[in-house]
Design an enzyme around this catalytic site. Structure first.
Site, PDB file in Angstrom:
ATOM      1  N   SER A   1      -2.264 -21.303 -34.132  1.00  0.00           N
ATOM      2  CA  SER A   1      -2.918 -22.319 -34.836  1.00  0.00           C
ATOM      3  C   SER A   1      -4.009 -22.309 -35.796  1.00  0.00           C
ATOM      4  O   SER A   1      -4.849 -21.016 -35.661  1.00  0.00           O
ATOM      5  CB  SER A   1      -3.721 -22.971 -33.659  1.00  0.00           C
ATOM      6  OG  SER A   1      -4.572 -24.284 -33.614  1.00  0.00           O
TER       7      SER A   1
ATOM      8  N   ALA B   1     -15.033 -19.712 -40.551  1.00  0.00           N
ATOM      9  CA  ALA B   1     -15.712 -20.839 -39.782  1.00  0.00           C
ATOM     10  C   ALA B   1     -15.270 -22.289 -40.689  1.00  0.00           C
ATOM     11  O   ALA B   1     -16.001 -22.331 -41.765  1.00  0.00           O
ATOM     12  CB  ALA B   1     -17.212 -20.754 -39.801  1.00  0.00           C
TER      13      ALA B   1
ATOM     14  N   LEU C   1     -13.182 -26.970 -37.678  1.00  0.00           N
ATOM     15  CA  LEU C   1     -12.186 -28.003 -37.247  1.00  0.00           C
ATOM     16  C   LEU C   1     -11.766 -28.921 -37.969  1.00  0.00           C
ATOM     17  O   LEU C   1     -11.654 -30.191 -37.826  1.00  0.00           O
ATOM     18  CB  LEU C   1     -12.811 -28.280 -35.763  1.00  0.00           C
ATOM     19  CG  LEU C   1     -12.650 -27.510 -34.500  1.00  0.00           C
ATOM     20  CD1 LEU C   1     -13.779 -28.020 -33.454  1.00  0.00           C
ATOM     21  CD2 LEU C   1     -11.504 -27.049 -34.064  1.00  0.00           C
TER      22      LEU C   1
ATOM     23  N   CYS D   1     -12.483 -22.138 -29.628  1.00  0.00           N
ATOM     24  CA  CYS D   1     -13.154 -22.019 -31.094  1.00  0.00           C
ATOM     25  C   CYS D   1     -14.641 -21.587 -30.844  1.00  0.00           C
ATOM     26  O   CYS D   1     -15.411 -22.126 -30.069  1.00  0.00           O
ATOM     27  CB  CYS D   1     -13.173 -23.317 -31.553  1.00  0.00           C
ATOM     28  SG  CYS D   1     -14.111 -23.391 -33.244  1.00  0.00           S
TER      29      CYS D   1
ATOM     30  N   THR E   1     -10.645 -16.194 -31.796  1.00  0.00           N
ATOM     31  CA  THR E   1     -11.413 -15.087 -32.625  1.00  0.00           C
ATOM     32  C   THR E   1     -12.726 -14.840 -31.707  1.00  0.00           C
ATOM     33  O   THR E   1     -13.218 -15.860 -31.008  1.00  0.00           O
ATOM     34  CB  THR E   1     -11.970 -15.988 -33.904  1.00  0.00           C
ATOM     35  OG1 THR E   1     -12.400 -17.221 -33.651  1.00  0.00           O
ATOM     36  CG2 THR E   1     -10.768 -16.151 -34.742  1.00  0.00           C
TER      37      THR E   1
ATOM     38  N   GLY F   1      -4.111 -11.861 -31.405  1.00  0.00           N
ATOM     39  CA  GLY F   1      -5.105 -11.073 -31.903  1.00  0.00           C
ATOM     40  C   GLY F   1      -4.899  -9.856 -32.378  1.00  0.00           C
ATOM     41  O   GLY F   1      -4.361  -8.870 -32.004  1.00  0.00           O
TER      42      GLY F   1
ATOM     43  N   GLY G   1      -1.602 -14.954 -36.900  1.00  0.00           N
ATOM     44  CA  GLY G   1      -2.380 -15.795 -37.522  1.00  0.00           C
ATOM     45  C   GLY G   1      -2.637 -14.959 -38.784  1.00  0.00           C
ATOM     46  O   GLY G   1      -2.366 -15.437 -40.057  1.00  0.00           O
ATOM     47  N   THR G   2      -3.586 -14.029 -38.628  1.00  0.00           N
ATOM     48  CA  THR G   2      -4.246 -13.435 -39.751  1.00  0.00           C
ATOM     49  C   THR G   2      -3.103 -12.845 -40.684  1.00  0.00           C
ATOM     50  O   THR G   2      -3.279 -12.842 -41.934  1.00  0.00           O
ATOM     51  CB  THR G   2      -5.214 -12.387 -39.189  1.00  0.00           C
ATOM     52  OG1 THR G   2      -6.210 -13.023 -38.738  1.00  0.00           O
ATOM     53  CG2 THR G   2      -5.988 -11.848 -40.629  1.00  0.00           C
TER      54      THR G   2
HETATM   55  C1  DHB Z   1     -11.775 -23.176 -35.949  1.00  0.00           C
HETATM   56  C2  DHB Z   1     -11.875 -21.878 -35.610  1.00  0.00           C
HETATM   57  C3  DHB Z   1     -11.259 -21.595 -34.294  1.00  0.00           C
HETATM   58  O1  DHB Z   1     -11.150 -20.203 -33.841  1.00  0.00           O
HETATM   59  C4  DHB Z   1     -10.621 -22.374 -33.367  1.00  0.00           C
HETATM   60  O2  DHB Z   1     -10.212 -22.064 -32.554  1.00  0.00           O
HETATM   61  C5  DHB Z   1     -10.759 -23.779 -33.956  1.00  0.00           C
HETATM   62  C6  DHB Z   1     -11.218 -24.086 -35.241  1.00  0.00           C
HETATM   63  C7  DHB Z   1     -12.376 -23.750 -37.268  1.00  0.00           C
HETATM   64  O3  DHB Z   1     -13.350 -22.990 -37.625  1.00  0.00           O
HETATM   65  O4  DHB Z   1     -11.951 -24.656 -37.735  1.00  0.00           O
END
Ligand code: DHB
Length: 313
Positions: free
Chosen positions: A25, A75, A78, A133, A196, A246, A268-269
């Site tokens: 995600s 960051a 969302l 998050c 994270t 992770g 993800g990364t």
């Molecule tokens: C964001 C970061 C996250 O780890 C997550 O689960 C959801 C949103 C963010 O910064 O938008």
């Protein structure tokens, strides 16, 4: 696939996946075309970005700081178009044949249930609840670090939506397995772990945090051992499937997660750094490495490290 020797398909509870590599995600999930692209590049499934009740612009820049060798701090806040706008993107991904998992975030059980029901009506295969998050006020870890809350939220979504519910567990807690157990009690079909780690970087010249929001979330290679420990501990306590997340940059990273007890993994990364071509590489390498390690199927590797037990005093 030409040259394939291992069976990469895997069951993850009610989900039948063509391979264990899911798009995580929040990465590459902005549009239906980008989700479809990850699927066409070989992902075993794709998780949408986390969608909320109303549109959110997210935090101002800078939102991301990359550390080439070991990870990424972010960051985003969302950012998302809201549940009224996003379903058309899911439709595009579904038309491409993708197995789509819809991620939602809410502030309480009622909001999660409403979002879950709406997301379910888009035809996604499962829901992933963002309970983790690490820095959004009123969401994520703030609602997902109390096991009673996790159980209540999962139960409410399970009642509202006729789909498998995956609870995404935070690592920012003393007891991730306790949260996974709460999700299982609430009726979750699976848990995913981890999100994270809450983290910070300071710009010493500017004398202020690097990210505009200040605190962020750390992902990538640096957090793999933390994710593995969470999956390991969860596997020893719950019987529902686990999706490991992770720092999965290579097939061997994924095999570590499988051996710790995960049935699938989210990437993800590595996608942020390498693009969606990473899925082709991971699938090819997993095939070869499983063969080299003597496994005919992904299924045969799941949880095997637990059988070795651990040394006691
Ligand atoms: C964001 C970061 C996250 O780890 C997550 O689960 C959801 C949103 C963010 O910064 O938008």
């Amino acid at each position: 696939m030409p040259g394939a020797v291992a069976d990469l398909s895997v069951r993850c509870g009610p989900l039948a996946l063509r391979n264990p590599f899911l798009l995580a995600s929040g990465i590459w999930g902005e549009s239906g075309d980008s989700l479809a692209g990850a699927w066409n590049a070989g992902a075993g499934g794709v998780v949408t970005k986390s969608i909320g009740s109303v549109p959110r612009p997210g935090y101002p820049n800078p939102t991301i700081e990359a550390y080439e060798r070991w990870g990424m701090l972010n960051a985003m806040g969302l950012p998302n178009p809201g549940i009224d706008e996003y379903p058309k993107e899911i439709e595009i991904a579904r038309r491409a044949g993708a197995t789509v998992i819809g991620s939602v975030f809410g502030g309480d059980a009622e909001e999660f249930a409403r979002l879950g029901a709406r997301m379910a009506s888009t035809g996604v295969a499962a829901l992933e609840l963002n309970l983790s998050c690490p820095h959004a006020e009123g969401f994520g870890t703030e609602v997902g670090s109390d096991p009673r809350n996790v159980e209540a939220i999962v139960r409410a979504v399970v009642r509202a939506a006729p789909l498998p519910v995956i609870a995404k567990i935070t690592p920012n807690t003393a007891d991730p397995a306790g949260l996974a157990l709460a999700a299982e009690r609430g009726g979750a079909a699976a848990v995913s772990a981890i999100n994270t780690l809450r983290a910070l970087a300071i710009d010493v010249r500017l004398r202020r945090p690097v990210l505009a929001h200040g605190l962020g979330g750390l992902s990538g290679a640096a957090i793999k051992p933390v994710g593995l420990a969470s999956v390991w501990q969860i596997y020893e306590k719950v019987s529902i499937p686990i999706i490991g997340i992770g720092g999965i940059m290579s097939a061997d990273d994924a095999i570590e997660y499988l051996m710790a007890g995960a049935r699938a993994v989210e990437v993800g990364t590595a996608v942020a750094f390498e693009g969606i071509g990473v899925f082709g590489r991971l699938v090819r390498d997993l095939d070869r490495r499983l063969d080299e390690l003597g496994f005919a199927r992904v299924e045969d590797a799941i949880g095997v490290a637990h059988a070795a037990g651990r040394a006691t005093g």
